[in-house]
Write a protein that holds these residues in place. Structure first.
Motif, mmCIF file in Angstrom:
data_model
loop_
_atom_site.group_PDB
_atom_site.id
_atom_site.type_symbol
_atom_site.label_atom_id
_atom_site.label_comp_id
_atom_site.label_asym_id
_atom_site.label_seq_id
_atom_site.Cartn_x
_atom_site.Cartn_y
_atom_site.Cartn_z
ATOM 1 N N TYR A 183 0.845 -1.194 0.000
ATOM 2 C CA TYR A 183 0.000 0.000 0.000
ATOM 3 C C TYR A 183 0.881 1.245 0.000
ATOM 4 O O TYR A 183 1.787 1.385 0.816
ATOM 5 C CB TYR A 183 -0.892 -0.015 1.242
ATOM 6 C CG TYR A 183 -1.577 1.300 1.556
ATOM 7 C CD1 TYR A 183 -2.404 1.940 0.623
ATOM 8 C CD2 TYR A 183 -1.406 1.908 2.802
ATOM 9 C CE1 TYR A 183 -3.028 3.140 0.925
ATOM 10 C CE2 TYR A 183 -2.034 3.103 3.116
ATOM 11 C CZ TYR A 183 -2.846 3.717 2.165
ATOM 12 O OH TYR A 183 -3.451 4.906 2.464
ATOM 13 N N THR A 184 0.609 2.154 -0.933
ATOM 14 C CA THR A 184 1.321 3.435 -0.968
ATOM 15 C C THR A 184 0.305 4.545 -0.724
ATOM 16 O O THR A 184 -0.568 4.793 -1.569
ATOM 17 C CB THR A 184 2.000 3.663 -2.330
ATOM 18 O OG1 THR A 184 2.833 2.541 -2.600
ATOM 19 C CG2 THR A 184 2.811 4.940 -2.331
ATOM 20 N N PRO A 185 0.371 5.202 0.444
ATOM 21 C CA PRO A 185 -0.604 6.246 0.721
ATOM 22 C C PRO A 185 -0.313 7.492 -0.104
ATOM 23 O O PRO A 185 0.793 7.663 -0.623
ATOM 24 C CB PRO A 185 -0.407 6.519 2.212
ATOM 25 C CG PRO A 185 0.993 6.124 2.489
ATOM 26 C CD PRO A 185 1.325 5.018 1.542
ATOM 27 N N PRO A 186 -1.282 8.393 -0.225
ATOM 28 C CA PRO A 186 -1.036 9.667 -0.909
ATOM 29 C C PRO A 186 -0.035 10.493 -0.106
ATOM 30 O O PRO A 186 0.175 10.232 1.086
ATOM 31 C CB PRO A 186 -2.413 10.345 -0.930
ATOM 32 C CG PRO A 186 -3.377 9.340 -0.470
ATOM 33 C CD PRO A 186 -2.648 8.299 0.286
ATOM 34 N N PRO A 187 0.553 11.522 -0.717
ATOM 35 C CA PRO A 187 1.552 12.295 0.033
ATOM 36 C C PRO A 187 0.953 13.121 1.184
ATOM 37 O O PRO A 187 1.667 13.487 2.115
ATOM 38 C CB PRO A 187 2.172 13.200 -1.030
ATOM 39 C CG PRO A 187 1.228 13.199 -2.167
ATOM 40 C CD PRO A 187 0.504 11.899 -2.147
ATOM 41 N N PHE A 188 -0.354 13.429 1.162
ATOM 42 C CA PHE A 188 -1.016 14.216 2.207
ATOM 43 C C PHE A 188 -0.330 15.558 2.454
ATOM 44 O O PHE A 188 -0.140 15.979 3.610
ATOM 45 C CB PHE A 188 -1.094 13.437 3.526
ATOM 46 C CG PHE A 188 -1.963 12.216 3.474
ATOM 47 C CD1 PHE A 188 -3.267 12.284 2.961
ATOM 48 C CD2 PHE A 188 -1.506 10.997 3.942
ATOM 49 C CE1 PHE A 188 -4.060 11.135 2.931
ATOM 50 C CE2 PHE A 188 -2.302 9.861 3.901
ATOM 51 C CZ PHE A 188 -3.581 9.925 3.386
ATOM 52 N N THR A 189 0.127 16.195 1.372
ATOM 53 C CA THR A 189 0.627 17.561 1.545
ATOM 54 C C THR A 189 -0.556 18.423 1.956
ATOM 55 O O THR A 189 -1.707 18.107 1.641
ATOM 56 C CB THR A 189 1.233 18.090 0.241
ATOM 57 O OG1 THR A 189 0.307 17.867 -0.816
ATOM 58 C CG2 THR A 189 2.530 17.398 -0.095
#
Lengths: 581, 251
Positions: A183-189
């Motif tokens: 699983y690769t989460p979004p960067p959540f900038t």
């Protein structure tokens, strides 16, 4: 993640008063392909933190391990903590147990409770008991319906700093197993994010198809205003020899972040959004003046706990404040980020008596009530005792002749001193660094040695007649010669004879009476005096005899005196050399 | 008389004598302007004036500013120059009582305590002169014992007593000189400093423990901008940044 977990453990693990060792795992169910992280914490006041004993580990092997230690001294109290992390691989499926982990402290064995785990077959997801049997009920699925992913937030229109939950959902059709996905989460900038670690699993039926849904949740706290788009998250399902990897992506998620209202914003508002409560306490209700107490302010609630700023303390001139440290304890088990943040600060009362630690305020914005809220702690009464180690307090006598002790209200440093008449300018060399100082040590040593030598000589002169005669021989001879200076020629010759014979008899320690020239010469030879000196003595004695018994001029008498003086000088040197040999 | 360039006000700087400078510093202190008092006193220290009264007043000014570490540092410097100054000892004790790190010294043996008591009562110069005086007395007694047999027995007993004091005194002086050179005392002047396991930051070494302003330590060795220190009465030691502490001894 490991680091975050480690820090979290270091910051939040309280010191156990019961057992110095604790153990926990990051999950209780896993597949045979997965690993479990075992965290063992040893706490105490020892300098060298003891190593835990993993002899009863059970059906696991240790894949890797790491250690972190922390020692702190505050107010003379030492606390040390060792955190040992072990990544364990199960050896077989089924119910397995991590046995008791022990630690030996000062000869006493402390042990943790065993930990139970459930290990499933490799590639098999964790399924509830009502899982449909794939052999009998597997429906016909279109391509792409076996696995798919979704992403959503629970509140697309939050306030700045308000907690929202981003949920990544993995849909896995019943009967379609896969290996460990990535699983690769979004960067959540534009967000402050905190993953809620434990994944949730639940079955869900869509169009007659039963899916096992795995949810990975992340708590987000918007840091910027306006429209924010969360980039797609992705999941890669590993393929096999016959099929490639499958990459699944979610749709982007859009969030519209609102600003906090200006109306009613308290002055001490520092950006906290959520629902909170506050309380404060002091480590003791009674303390000696100028001794520290620990002020512990705890804020508990729902929101971005880790970024909560310390409440501003009221200004109190009777208290001295020192720097603070903070601890955070987060709980995300109910799908939201809740917890406590504790601020510890040492405070020192500077005045004796009954003091009160004033209330501490904290303001936050409650997004549910859509209003600012200010909460305060209760005032804390403290009894501050005077310091008994201070000098005895003076007493005064009142009008009733009753003695009263003067109460020390506050202690302060003594006042500055006036300017002295002279100031020491420059870095003067210390006396120990000066040559004169060390000379002053050496000179008395020579003085004592000189006195000792003189005293020894005096004693020998008294006890040893031969030595005494030897030492005074020259002086007496020269005295006789000096006295004869004004006498007549014959008397001078006679005086020279007395002086020379007296000198030689003293040096040889023989009586003068009865000493003939021949006897004298024999004694001189026995004394190993140099022959040339003996010859000079013999010649001079002959001259003296002529002078005594025959007419002699004043010049000849004078020359006899001079020769006698020279001969005595030379003999003195010769005897001295002889004595040294 | 040497001149000092002291900035007494924001607009004027003038060369003044040490006593005039100290008067200005005391006036600033009396007026509650502790920052200016510190500035003037520090200028005097930088000009080479080593006086117990100056360090005492400087310690007071730092204390009033809330800089506990600097206050303890200057009280200790004053103590080295005048250990019998009661005012300084009282202020030093008060400042120490407010330090966060309570570092108790171990209870040593009788001889060690006697040596320490001597060190607490005499400056190094005074101890050196006293030792010289004892030496001269010892030599005088030796001469009496040599020349006057009647008093020989008494002189020898007196020599034994004087010699014992002299040996202890010399050990004390040697101990002070050696410690000043090899293990100089220092005071933490930073608010808080992490004591590392090696001469480097947290990226290289472990934080072993923290010390706070006013903590009195012993410097063991130097390595670039790091100083290895130990705590009196404890086995703890580690490395701190050089700018976090100052040596008590200025020489």
């Amino acid at each position: 993640m490991l680091l975050v977990g480690l820090l979290s453990i270091l910051l939040t693990s309280p010191i156990s008063a019961q057992s110095p060792i604790t153990a926990r795992v990051d999950r209780n169910t896993l597949t045979i392909d997965e690993q479990v992280v075992l965290t063992v914490t040893v706490t105490g006041d020892f300098l060298k933190i003891p190593q835990p004993d993993l002899a009863n580990l059970g059906e696991f092997i240790v894949v890797s391990s790491s250690t972190s230690t922390q020692v702190s001294i505050v107010n003379g109290q030492m606390t040390s903590q060792g955190v040992y992390l072990y990544r364990l691989q199960p050896l077989h499926e089924g119910a397995v147990e991590i046995g008791s982990i022990g630690v030996n402290i000062d000869g006493q064995l402390y042990q943790t409770d065993p930990i139970q785990l459930e290990v499933f077959a490799g590639g098999t997801p964790i399924q509830p008991p009502s899982q449909t049997n794939p052999d009998t009920d597997a429906p016909t699925l279109s391509p792409g319906e076996e696995f798919f992913v979704k992403a959503q937030v629970d509140n697309p229109n939050p306030f700045l700093g308000q907690q929202i939950i981003y949920t990544f959902q993995i849909y896995q059709a019943s009967g379609f197993a896969f290996g460990q996905p990535d699983y690769t989460p979004p960067p959540f900038t534009d967000f402050w994010s905190q993953e809620i670690i434990a994944p949730l699993h639940h079955p869900e039926e869509i169009n007659g198809i039963t899916y096992m849904v795995t949810e990975i949740m992340t708590a987000l706290f918007p840091a910027n205003l306006g429209t924010i788009t969360i980039e797609p998250a992705s999941l890669v399902i590993p393929g096999s020899l016959l099929s490639p990897d499958i990459r699944l992506e979610t749709e982007p998620v859009t969030v519209e972040v609102k600003s906090l209202p200006e109306q009613g914003k308290p002055e001490d508002f520092s950006g906290a959004v959520g629902q909170y409560s506050i309380n404060a306490n002091l480590s003791d209700s009674e303390v000696v003046i100028n001794h520290p107490l620990t002020l512990r302010v705890t804020i508990e609630g729902t929101g971005n706990i880790q970024t909560l700023a310390e409440p501003v303390l009221p200004e109190m001139d009777k208290w001295r404040m020192f720097e603070s440290k903070s601890f955070t304890d987060i709980d995300a088990s109910n799908g939201r980020m809740t917890g406590t943040r504790t601020f510890e600060r040492l405070v020192v009362p500077g005045q004796a008596g009954e003091l009160t630690f004033e209330p501490i305020s904290f303001s936050y914005y409650d997004p549910d009530a859509q209003a600012y809220n200010t909460i305060s702690t209760e005032p804390i009464p403290v009894t501050v005792l005077p310091d008994d180690s201070q000098p005895a307090l003076p007493t005064v006598v009142d009008f009733n002749d009753e003695e009263q002790t003067v109460n020390l209200l506050a202690s302060d440093i003594r006042h500055i001193k006036p300017v002295p008449t002279s100031l020491n300018v420059g870095t003067a060399l210390s006396v120990a660094g000066q040559v004169v100082y060390w000379m002053a040590w050496i000179v008395p040593l020579f003085l004592v040695a000189g006195v000792q030598i003189w005293q020894h000589r005096q004693q020998r002169l008294q006890k040893d007649p031969a030595f005494a005669r030897d030492q005074r021989a020259k002086r007496q001879a020269l005295t006789i010669l000096d006295e004869a200076k004004t006498a007549g020629s014959k008397e001078q010759a006679a005086a020279a004879g007395r002086a020379l014979l007296g000198y030689l008899s003293d040096k040889l320690n023989k009586p003068t009476a009865g000493l003939t020239t021949g006897g004298l010469i024999r004694l001189l030879r026995e004394s190993r005096l140099q022959t040339r000196h003996i010859e000079r003595i013999e010649a001079l004695l002959h001259q003296i005899d002529i002078g005594r018994f025959a007419p002699i001029s004043a010049g000849d008498a004078e020359s006899i005196i001079v020769e006698t003086r020279r001969l005595i000088d030379d003999l003195e040197k010769s005897f001295s050399r002889q004595r040294k040999r | 008389m040497m001149g000092l360039l002291v900035t007494v006000s924001a607009v004027s700087a003038q060369a003044v004598s040490p006593t005039e400078a100290m008067t200005a510093g005391n006036q600033s202190y009396e007026a509650g302007n502790y920052a200016q008092a510190v500035e003037i006193y520090e200028t005097m220290v930088a000009a080479g004036i080593q006086d117990s009264t100056l360090y005492y007043n400087l310690g007071n000014a730092y204390f009033k500013q809330g800089q506990l570490g600097k206050a303890i540092l200057n009280y200790r410097r004053a103590y080295r120059l005048d250990p019998r100054d009661v005012d300084n000892n009282v202020n030093l004790a008060l400042a120490r009582s407010q330090a966060l790190d309570k570092l108790d010294t171990a209870n040593d043996g009788a001889v060690t305590n006697f040596v320490k008591a001597a060190e607490d009562w005499l400056t190094l110069d005074e101890a050196s002169m006293l030792a010289l005086g004892l030496w001269l007395l010892l030599c005088g007694l030796a001469i009496v014992a040599i020349l006057l047999p009647r008093f020989r027995q008494v002189s020898l007993w007196a020599m034994a007593v004087v010699g014992l004091f002299l040996i202890v005194g010399l050990i004390s002086i040697a101990n002070r000189l050696y410690n000043d050179y090899a293990y100089p005392p220092a005071v933490v002047v930073a608010e808080q400093v992490s004591v590392m396991s090696g001469p480097g930051g947290a990226d290289q070494y472990v934080v072993e423990f923290d010390l706070h302003t006013g903590a009195e330590v012993t410097q063991l060795e130097s390595h670039d901008n790091w100083r290895r220190v130990s705590l009196p009465g404890h086995d703890f030691q580690g490395w701190v940044s050089a700018d976090a502490l100052e040596l008590v001894n200025l020489n």
